[in-house]
Design a protein around this motif. Structure first.
Motif, PDB file in Angstrom:
ATOM      1  N   ALA A  10     -29.397 -28.440 -28.619  1.00 17.27           N
ATOM      2  CA  ALA A  10     -28.680 -27.985 -27.422  1.00 17.27           C
ATOM      3  C   ALA A  10     -27.172 -28.069 -27.626  1.00 17.27           C
ATOM      4  N   ALA A  11     -26.709 -29.137 -28.239  1.00 12.70           N
ATOM      5  CA  ALA A  11     -25.268 -29.301 -28.471  1.00 12.70           C
ATOM      6  C   ALA A  11     -24.745 -28.236 -29.436  1.00 12.70           C
ATOM      7  N   VAL A  12     -25.494 -27.946 -30.488  1.00  9.00           N
ATOM      8  CA  VAL A  12     -25.071 -26.916 -31.443  1.00  9.00           C
ATOM      9  C   VAL A  12     -25.035 -25.561 -30.761  1.00  9.00           C
ATOM     10  N   ARG A  13     -26.089 -25.216 -30.054  1.00 12.20           N
ATOM     11  CA  ARG A  13     -26.141 -23.902 -29.397  1.00 12.20           C
ATOM     12  C   ARG A  13     -25.035 -23.744 -28.360  1.00 12.20           C
ATOM     13  N   THR A  14     -24.794 -24.790 -27.590  1.00 13.41           N
ATOM     14  CA  THR A  14     -23.746 -24.737 -26.575  1.00 13.41           C
ATOM     15  C   THR A  14     -22.368 -24.585 -27.214  1.00 13.41           C
ATOM     16  N   SER A  15     -22.107 -25.332 -28.272  1.00 11.11           N
ATOM     17  CA  SER A  15     -20.797 -25.253 -28.910  1.00 11.11           C
ATOM     18  C   SER A  15     -20.604 -23.930 -29.645  1.00 11.11           C
ATOM     19  N   LEU A  16     -21.656 -23.378 -30.243  1.00 10.13           N
ATOM     20  CA  LEU A  16     -21.554 -22.058 -30.861  1.00 10.13           C
ATOM     21  C   LEU A  16     -21.271 -20.986 -29.807  1.00 10.13           C
ATOM     22  N   ALA A  17     -21.929 -21.095 -28.670  1.00  6.51           N
ATOM     23  CA  ALA A  17     -21.686 -20.136 -27.584  1.00  6.51           C
ATOM     24  C   ALA A  17     -20.243 -20.240 -27.095  1.00  6.51           C
ATOM     25  N   ARG A  18     -19.725 -21.458 -27.021  1.00  2.93           N
ATOM     26  CA  ARG A  18     -18.327 -21.660 -26.609  1.00  2.93           C
ATOM     27  C   ARG A  18     -17.373 -21.036 -27.630  1.00  2.93           C
ATOM     28  N   LEU A  19     -17.650 -21.227 -28.914  1.00  3.12           N
ATOM     29  CA  LEU A  19     -16.834 -20.626 -29.968  1.00  3.12           C
ATOM     30  C   LEU A  19     -16.830 -19.106 -29.835  1.00  3.12           C
ATOM     31  N   ALA A  20     -17.996 -18.528 -29.629  1.00  3.92           N
ATOM     32  CA  ALA A  20     -18.098 -17.070 -29.504  1.00  3.92           C
ATOM     33  C   ALA A  20     -17.380 -16.567 -28.256  1.00  3.92           C
ATOM     34  N   ALA A  21     -17.430 -17.334 -27.180  1.00  7.63           N
ATOM     35  CA  ALA A  21     -16.741 -16.935 -25.947  1.00  7.63           C
ATOM     36  C   ALA A  21     -15.218 -16.993 -26.121  1.00  7.63           C
ATOM     37  N   LEU A  22     -14.742 -17.998 -26.849  1.00  8.58           N
ATOM     38  CA  LEU A  22     -13.302 -18.151 -27.068  1.00  8.58           C
ATOM     39  C   LEU A  22     -12.749 -17.141 -28.067  1.00  8.58           C
ATOM     40  N   HIS A  23     -13.598 -16.681 -28.989  1.00  7.61           N
ATOM     41  CA  HIS A  23     -13.153 -15.799 -30.074  1.00  7.61           C
ATOM     42  C   HIS A  23     -14.133 -14.640 -30.245  1.00  7.61           C
ATOM     43  N   PRO A  24     -14.180 -13.739 -29.270  1.00  4.63           N
ATOM     44  CA  PRO A  24     -15.142 -12.634 -29.351  1.00  4.63           C
ATOM     45  C   PRO A  24     -14.839 -11.712 -30.528  1.00  4.63           C
ATOM     46  N   GLY A  25     -15.885 -11.190 -31.096  1.00  5.70           N
ATOM     47  CA  GLY A  25     -15.747 -10.261 -32.203  1.00  5.70           C
ATOM     48  C   GLY A  25     -16.912 -10.381 -33.157  1.00  5.70           C
ATOM     49  N   ARG A  26     -16.823  -9.664 -34.249  1.00  6.62           N
ATOM     50  CA  ARG A  26     -17.905  -9.660 -35.232  1.00  6.62           C
ATOM     51  C   ARG A  26     -17.371  -9.702 -36.653  1.00  6.62           C
ATOM     52  N   PRO A  34     -30.961 -25.210 -38.437  1.00  7.72           N
ATOM     53  CA  PRO A  34     -31.777 -24.105 -37.951  1.00  7.72           C
ATOM     54  C   PRO A  34     -31.490 -23.728 -36.501  1.00  7.72           C
ATOM     55  N   TRP A  35     -30.365 -24.232 -35.959  1.00  7.56           N
ATOM     56  CA  TRP A  35     -30.158 -24.136 -34.519  1.00  7.56           C
ATOM     57  C   TRP A  35     -29.454 -22.874 -34.030  1.00  7.56           C
ATOM     58  N   GLY A  36     -28.696 -22.214 -34.848  1.00  3.96           N
ATOM     59  CA  GLY A  36     -28.055 -21.013 -34.322  1.00  3.96           C
ATOM     60  C   GLY A  36     -27.024 -20.406 -35.242  1.00  3.96           C
ATOM     61  N   ALA A  37     -26.599 -19.221 -34.849  1.00  2.00           N
ATOM     62  CA  ALA A  37     -25.539 -18.495 -35.561  1.00  2.00           C
ATOM     63  C   ALA A  37     -24.868 -17.566 -34.565  1.00  2.00           C
ATOM     64  N   VAL A  38     -23.573 -17.395 -34.718  1.00  2.00           N
ATOM     65  CA  VAL A  38     -22.813 -16.454 -33.884  1.00  2.00           C
ATOM     66  C   VAL A  38     -21.829 -15.714 -34.761  1.00  2.00           C
ATOM     67  N   GLN A  39     -21.427 -14.552 -34.302  1.00  2.00           N
ATOM     68  CA  GLN A  39     -20.341 -13.832 -34.952  1.00  2.00           C
ATOM     69  C   GLN A  39     -19.129 -13.932 -34.047  1.00  2.00           C
ATOM     70  N   ILE A  40     -17.976 -14.141 -34.677  1.00  3.25           N
ATOM     71  CA  ILE A  40     -16.738 -14.326 -33.922  1.00  3.25           C
ATOM     72  C   ILE A  40     -15.643 -13.436 -34.493  1.00  3.25           C
ATOM     73  N   GLY A  41     -14.596 -13.266 -33.717  1.00  5.48           N
ATOM     74  CA  GLY A  41     -13.391 -12.587 -34.175  1.00  5.48           C
ATOM     75  C   GLY A  41     -12.398 -13.620 -34.668  1.00  5.48           C
TER      76      GLY A  41
END
Length: 100
Positions: A10-26, A34-41
């Motif tokens: 939960a902590a990894v997913r929440t922090s990755l979502a926060r990173l993606a929200a702060l730095h949108p992009g791909r 195994p908890w998650g991945a995001v693409q950021i700008g």
């Protein structure tokens, strides 16, 4: 799943979502298996990746990611200690971590 693993996930997913929200992009993919991945700008970089694995990838384990996100581990120290794998010209998160 144990309570500790569930909390870590939960902590990894929440922090990755926060990173993606702060730095949108791909431009850069940040992976914490195994908890998650995001693409950021990246600040000041207009390039966008559209298909397949991005050329800029950052990957680390959950404990390393959480330490980076919280600020108890610096990006420079994580790289020097080989706790993070970063490939590509823009796969450097020192200026976007820790998360606010």
């Amino acid at each position: 799943m144990t309570d500790e693993r569930a909390q870590q996930a939960a902590a990894v997913r929440t922090s990755l979502a926060r990173l993606a929200a702060l730095h949108p992009g791909r431009l850069v993919e940040v992976r914490v298996p195994p908890w998650g991945a995001v693409q950021i700008g990246r600040p000041g970089v207009a390039s966008v990746h559209r298909r397949g694995t991005p050329p800029n990838v950052v990957e680390c384990d959950a404990l390393t990611w959480l330490a980076l996100a919280a600020g108890s581990l610096t990006w420079a120290d994580a790289v020097a200690q080989h706790r993070v794998s970063a490939s590509g010209n823009h796969a450097q998160l020192g200026d976007v971590l820790p998360l606010a």
